[in-house]
Structures are given as C-alpha cells and as structure tokens.
Design a protein around this motif. Structure first.
Motif, PDB file in Angstrom:
ATOM      1  N   LEU A 173       4.414  69.789 -83.028  1.00  0.00           N
ATOM      2  CA  LEU A 173       3.263  70.665 -82.791  1.00  0.00           C
ATOM      3  C   LEU A 173       3.091  70.982 -81.306  1.00  0.00           C
ATOM      4  O   LEU A 173       2.763  72.123 -80.938  1.00  0.00           O
ATOM      5  N   ILE A 174       3.325  69.990 -80.451  1.00  0.00           N
ATOM      6  CA  ILE A 174       3.223  70.220 -79.008  1.00  0.00           C
ATOM      7  C   ILE A 174       4.281  71.232 -78.558  1.00  0.00           C
ATOM      8  O   ILE A 174       3.998  72.157 -77.798  1.00  0.00           O
ATOM      9  N   LYS A 175       5.498  71.084 -79.054  1.00  0.00           N
ATOM     10  CA  LYS A 175       6.571  72.020 -78.702  1.00  0.00           C
ATOM     11  C   LYS A 175       6.223  73.433 -79.171  1.00  0.00           C
ATOM     12  O   LYS A 175       6.424  74.414 -78.451  1.00  0.00           O
ATOM     13  N   LYS A 176       5.672  73.551 -80.370  1.00  0.00           N
ATOM     14  CA  LYS A 176       5.271  74.866 -80.881  1.00  0.00           C
ATOM     15  C   LYS A 176       4.177  75.482 -80.000  1.00  0.00           C
ATOM     16  O   LYS A 176       4.220  76.670 -79.682  1.00  0.00           O
ATOM     17  N   LEU A 177       3.194  74.669 -79.606  1.00  0.00           N
ATOM     18  CA  LEU A 177       2.104  75.153 -78.763  1.00  0.00           C
ATOM     19  C   LEU A 177       2.631  75.656 -77.432  1.00  0.00           C
ATOM     20  O   LEU A 177       2.329  76.779 -77.015  1.00  0.00           O
ATOM     21  N   PHE A 178       3.446  74.850 -76.759  1.00  0.00           N
ATOM     22  CA  PHE A 178       3.915  75.237 -75.434  1.00  0.00           C
ATOM     23  C   PHE A 178       4.901  76.407 -75.498  1.00  0.00           C
ATOM     24  O   PHE A 178       4.936  77.230 -74.601  1.00  0.00           O
ATOM     25  N   THR A 179       5.667  76.501 -76.561  1.00  0.00           N
ATOM     26  CA  THR A 179       6.547  77.657 -76.727  1.00  0.00           C
ATOM     27  C   THR A 179       5.710  78.923 -76.906  1.00  0.00           C
ATOM     28  O   THR A 179       6.002  79.966 -76.317  1.00  0.00           O
ATOM     29  N   ALA A 180       4.636  78.834 -77.706  1.00  0.00           N
ATOM     30  CA  ALA A 180       3.749  79.984 -77.907  1.00  0.00           C
ATOM     31  C   ALA A 180       3.063  80.390 -76.600  1.00  0.00           C
ATOM     32  O   ALA A 180       2.786  81.570 -76.384  1.00  0.00           O
ATOM     33  N   LEU A 181       2.811  79.433 -75.722  1.00  0.00           N
ATOM     34  CA  LEU A 181       2.196  79.724 -74.426  1.00  0.00           C
ATOM     35  C   LEU A 181       3.203  80.288 -73.420  1.00  0.00           C
ATOM     36  O   LEU A 181       2.822  80.719 -72.336  1.00  0.00           O
ATOM     37  N   GLY A 182       4.488  80.251 -73.754  1.00  0.00           N
ATOM     38  CA  GLY A 182       5.509  80.732 -72.831  1.00  0.00           C
ATOM     39  C   GLY A 182       5.987  79.667 -71.867  1.00  0.00           C
ATOM     40  O   GLY A 182       6.643  79.961 -70.869  1.00  0.00           O
ATOM     41  N   VAL A 183       5.680  78.411 -72.137  1.00  0.00           N
ATOM     42  CA  VAL A 183       6.110  77.302 -71.285  1.00  0.00           C
ATOM     43  C   VAL A 183       7.520  76.905 -71.723  1.00  0.00           C
ATOM     44  O   VAL A 183       7.746  76.599 -72.893  1.00  0.00           O
TER      45      VAL A 183
END
Length: 192
Positions: A173-183
C-alpha cells in the motif's frame, strides 16, 4: 517461652532441607519453593493464540501471540513456522515489549521549527500538517517532462525509506501511494 520467627523459619531453610533430604547439590525437590511450585506459564491461561509474523528484519519468522481478555500476555516463536521453527532472535523475542512496553509513545509529539520542546498535538492536526507538506513539496518540485520532452511525471523532492516492522500488505500500500504521488525514490531498510 515463645518460639521466635527465626526458630519457625529455620526448618524451611534450604540448606537444612538439602541436608535432611540428602540432596547436597540442591537439584531435587529441596530446590522448590512454595512460589515456584505454584507458578504457571503465562501461555496456559490464554483465551486464544494468534499466529503472526515477527515485525523486524523481514526474514518472516513465525510468532504465536497469546491473548487473555483481549490483551496480549505473551509472544513466542511459532514451532509450526517453516522459516524459524519456533526460534526467535533477541529482537524477535523482545516483540512483547515492543507491543506492550510502557516506554512506547501513544500520542503525536511535535516540535516547532527552532523550538526546544516537544508538545502533544491531536492526530488529525498532525495528519493535516503532513499532507500539506507533502503536497507543497510535490507541487513545487514536479517534473512533467525532461529536457528532451520525454514524459517523467515525478518528483525528486520526496523519498521514502520503509522499515522492516511493517508487513508485506502495508509495504504494498505504501508503494502504491508513493507511486501515485510521483515519488520514485522508495526503498526499504531490510534491503539496505
């Protein structure tokens, strides 16, 4: 003439019991006290045992979490675990203190820039502050394209270093969140 307390305790003195019972090394019943005879393991009174995974290094050692009246009473290695076969390293064996320790902070602490003291703030306020700072850093440093016009859609202003005390689902979930943020700088300490 009355019997003193020391006269009453003398027959119970372990050395005398060992001598009377011919147990010179103190390895038999003479080594037992009333308290040690009445002791029971914390695991014996558990209402249920929940299978879990050690939160530390990422190896995935199995744990058994013993629960009584809705509270954790003990955490031990899971003998059914193919990874650890019931064994835990010192950190894994100390998981009980991680979960129940009195030293654990249960509130959000905030120190103002240039401040010398920590102050408690409500969780909602802390979450709003984090969200605002993430949005600001992302917006100010967003890269839509590189110099050649190739699409990038990322920011280099934010990085995330995860920790091994999270499980696979949380990391996903953390990876999905940061990928969605462009990180794009997302790493986990278990791999370093």
């Amino acid at each position: 003439m009355g019997v003193s307390d020391s006269d009453q305790r003398l027959p119970a003195w372990p050395v005398l019991r060992q001598w009377r019972e011919k147990d010179a090394k103190g390895l038999g019943e003479t080594a037992f006290s009333k308290r040690s005879i009445e002791l029971t393991p914390r695991t014996k009174t558990a209402d249920k045992v929940v299978k879990s995974i050690c939160p530390y290094c990422g190896v995935g050692c199995g744990q058994e979490v013993y629960v009584t009246d809705g509270k954790i009473t003990n955490i031990e290695g899971d003998p059914d675990s193919p990874v650890s076969r019931g064994r835990l390293c010192p950190k894994g064996a100390a998981t009980f203190q991680l979960v129940t320790g009195s030293h654990r902070v249960h509130s959000v602490l905030y120190r103002k820039p240039g401040g010398a003291r920590w102050e408690e703030i409500p969780l909602d306020r802390a979450m709003d502050m984090v969200a605002a700072r993430v949005k600001e850093a992302r917006d100010e440093n967003w890269k839509d394209k590189d110099d050649d016009g190739n699409p990038l859609h990322h920011t280099l202003a934010i990085a995330h270093l995860g920790r091994a005390t999270l499980d696979n689902e949380e990391h996903y979930l953390i990876k999905k969140l940061f990928t969605a943020l462009g990180v794009i700088q997302v790493e986990n300490q278990a791999r370093i």
